[in-house]
Design a protein around this motif. Sequence first.
Motif, PDB file in Angstrom:
ATOM      1  N   GLY A   2       0.804  -1.197   0.000  1.00  0.00           N
ATOM      2  CA  GLY A   2       0.000   0.000   0.000  1.00  0.00           C
ATOM      3  C   GLY A   2       0.845   1.258   0.000  1.00  0.00           C
ATOM      4  O   GLY A   2       2.030   1.234   0.317  1.00  0.00           O
ATOM      5  N   THR A   3       0.220   2.322  -0.359  1.00  0.00           N
ATOM      6  CA  THR A   3       0.910   3.613  -0.380  1.00  0.00           C
ATOM      7  C   THR A   3       0.267   4.540   0.634  1.00  0.00           C
ATOM      8  O   THR A   3      -0.876   4.343   1.056  1.00  0.00           O
ATOM      9  CB  THR A   3       0.839   4.255  -1.777  1.00  0.00           C
ATOM     10  N   ILE A   4       1.009   5.553   1.031  1.00  0.00           N
ATOM     11  CA  ILE A   4       0.488   6.579   1.926  1.00  0.00           C
ATOM     12  C   ILE A   4       0.734   7.940   1.306  1.00  0.00           C
ATOM     13  O   ILE A   4       1.641   8.117   0.483  1.00  0.00           O
ATOM     14  CB  ILE A   4       1.135   6.515   3.321  1.00  0.00           C
ATOM     15  N   ASN A   5      -0.083   8.901   1.701  1.00  0.00           N
ATOM     16  CA  ASN A   5       0.111  10.279   1.275  1.00  0.00           C
ATOM     17  C   ASN A   5       0.864  11.022   2.366  1.00  0.00           C
ATOM     18  O   ASN A   5       0.527  10.919   3.553  1.00  0.00           O
ATOM     19  CB  ASN A   5      -1.232  10.965   1.024  1.00  0.00           C
ATOM     20  N   ALA A   6       1.883  11.755   1.971  1.00  0.00           N
ATOM     21  CA  ALA A   6       2.681  12.500   2.954  1.00  0.00           C
ATOM     22  C   ALA A   6       3.211  13.770   2.327  1.00  0.00           C
ATOM     23  O   ALA A   6       3.371  13.860   1.101  1.00  0.00           O
ATOM     24  CB  ALA A   6       3.836  11.635   3.471  1.00  0.00           C
TER      25      ALA A   6
END
Length: 560
Positions: A2-6
């Motif tokens: 999964g990816t995250i927004n940062a």
Amino acid sequence: MGTINASIYLTLQGKKKDVSSTFNAPDCQIEAGEYLGDFFSFQPKGSTPDWAEELRKSAGISITGSFPNIESKTVGALLILRPTGKRNSIPPDLANRYFILSFGSGWQRLNDDWLEPNFGRTVALNVLSIDQLLELRTEQVFALRHISTDRAPIASTKDTFNLDADRDLLEVVEGKTTGILGVKTGKPTTPKKLEGLLPKGSKVRGGQSLRISLTLSDLSAVLDACFVEFQNTGYRKMWPEVDYLVPVNDTNLQLKLENALDVQLRSANWPSSLMLVAHGKRGNSELTPDSFTLGRKQVAKQGSTISTQNFLAESDWRSFLRSQSQSPSLTTAKGTAVHCFDDQLKEIFTTDIFSCLAIEVNLNNVPHILAEGRWFIAEPKFLATLLKELTLSVPTTPPTLFAWDGILKEAEYNRQASATGKYSLLDAKNIHYGGGQSKFEVCDFLDNKNRAMYFVKRADTSAPLSHLCEQVRRSVELLFSPNPGFRTALSAYSTKQKIAIHADLTTSRPLPGTWILRVVILTRKKRNPLQELPLFAKCSLRRLAKQMLQSGHRIEFLFP
């Protein structure tokens, strides 16, 4: 995975100590490849939103049943990362910096003074293709800090956006990655190109911070790639207009500029280019204040509201200083707090007068700009090109015009100049046109014999000249339009007021080039008036000249 927004920030050189002293008790440590990070979470107690409180207490409505207990939380976190000893070598420019990842509202705890102001923008400009852009956000520092957001519904080319290099500073750029590099994930031996480490078609937004979606296992490689792109100046080939103002990082030069500013603030004559503009953190463009107070924080008594002012003006600061038996100076500018409120009178941030100043300071004949508490210097090649192009519109043998003595106000100068030259005075003669309260001034005075329109403005600051340029554009647009409506209104007005107007401007559509547009700039600096104009005034004039010449008009700049 999964990816995250940062949001990724990069600290300035020498600011690690400030950051470490502020955040010194991490919740835990996180190791990501060749970076070690301290993790700080912020979980304040919940509070009842204003709208819920009003619904629960309002006497004008009826509630059946129990109103629910509603609480909201603003949760955030920061991950402060530094290179570890696992690296074979650490780039010298990175050793004294931190990368900071912000999640949720974590960015609100960062100090702008710690951070590279254009880190994210520089990385985004290098990574994004100029045909994959979604948004450009620009700012006009000396036109009351107008902020403009130009957003496209789909990825578009740079030329479709309204970016004007003579007027705008590019603050934020957003676009989509193409994903064509296809770099595989994994521990890199050399820094990889950032775009290949991001999901195909993902959004990249760069301003002060870099907003991206990333896979945590790629974090080390992403940070390395970000730093490479931050140091890369390749974007200037496709974006030559964005760096004509360069941040001043030399502390000795900053000190000289602050000393020069202090002299101006203490002088009897207020700095002509100075404006006061309150802004929020660069990390969030939505923090736009609606009203202000100066000095100590006010606390409203029960049943009353805080007394605020709608505008932040130089006169307000002077009045406040007088009430404190103080006077304007660099020290009082940095020491005067500015409390900023939204339209519900809730304080959204606090800053100081120094951080609100927008001013131009000339040092060794080189213009420097103070904006948002930071100094900028104009790029030398840009200045040379700007002056060269403007000189083309200054006639070698200017027409004889009533000389300004440096004292007369504009209205009186226009009256005497028009009387001396036997011109038609049109200053403050507004033509109602377009419905409602719309009204337009053709020009300040008109030379019917030689077919010349004169537009007059004092050159004390950039903002009035910017307004003057807009007046010239509007007059040309109306007078030379295929639609005869404005010319008909002008004819009726001139007949009623018995003002002589050449028939060419009232009975038929004049051709471009048949009238000379003469911009009259009143300045006390007679030796080299064009060069002495404020930087953004010169930018506005060049933009006007380009537009008029491209449309076939003749334009001249005069300094009586």
